[in-house]
Design an enzyme around this catalytic site. Structure first.
Site, short mmCIF file in Angstrom:
data_model
loop_
_atom_site.label_atom_id
_atom_site.label_comp_id
_atom_site.label_asym_id
_atom_site.label_seq_id
_atom_site.Cartn_x
_atom_site.Cartn_y
_atom_site.Cartn_z
N HIS A 137 44.90 -10.20 26.45
CA HIS A 137 45.00 -10.35 25.00
C HIS A 137 43.70 -10.93 24.44
O HIS A 137 43.14 -10.42 23.45
CB HIS A 137 46.18 -11.27 24.66
N GLU A 138 43.19 -11.98 25.06
CA GLU A 138 41.95 -12.60 24.59
C GLU A 138 40.75 -11.69 24.80
O GLU A 138 39.81 -11.70 24.00
CB GLU A 138 41.74 -13.96 25.27
N HIS A 149 40.37 -9.41 21.84
CA HIS A 149 39.60 -10.07 20.77
C HIS A 149 38.11 -10.04 21.10
O HIS A 149 37.28 -9.72 20.25
CB HIS A 149 40.03 -11.54 20.62
#
Length: 150
Positions: free
Chosen positions: A67-68, A71
């Site tokens: 998920h990170e 980003h």
């Protein structure tokens, strides 16, 4: 797991899932309370909450890292890296990354605030207040009668 091992793991996941290198650092941040991890825009580092790894295990850690990394890679490329952006949501689906992490803390209910009840002596109207008030300074809004605490 140390910060160096975490950085190696992030680099490995970045290459296998995104086919792009991760060129910054991964760090455990013990001060994170409500989130599993975060991507720092200025330093491009990724911080991970160690309690999410301890509580839920490797699979949850891998999901948080993916998920990170979504980003990270979108921000580096100058595309929409925020949760509401279409680019971000598409990359989450492509890589099989979770949108949210598991809850770390149970939401604790706040105790009900104490309720003060005042009554007009003349018309018997009740007033409920969260904050205590001086009955000598205030009067009834209906009939201007004197108030008493219940």
């Amino acid at each position: 797991m140390t910060n160096e091992e975490l950085t190696r793991l992030i680099k490995e996941i970045s290459l296998t899932s995104f086919h792009k290198p991760f060129q910054h650092e991964g760090v455990f941040n013990f001060r994170l309370r409500t989130t599993g991890g975060r991507y720092l825009l200025r330093s491009h580092n990724i911080e991970i909450n160690p309690s999410s790894y301890e509580k839920f295990g490797y699979e949850e850690l891998e999901g948080i890292i993916k998920h990170e990394l979504c980003h990270y890679h979108l921000h580096i490329e100058g595309r929409g890296y925020k949760h509401r952006d279409q680019d971000f949501r598409e990359l989450l689906k492509e890589t099989g990354s979770p949108r949210f992490c598991s809850l770390l803390e149970d939401k604790k209910k706040k105790p009900a605030a104490k309720l003060y009840v005042y009554q007009c002596v003349a018309c018997k109207t009740n007033y409920r207040r969260k904050i205590r008030m001086n009955t000598d300074r205030y009067r009834c809004g209906r009939c201007s009668g004197k108030l008493t605490a219940q």
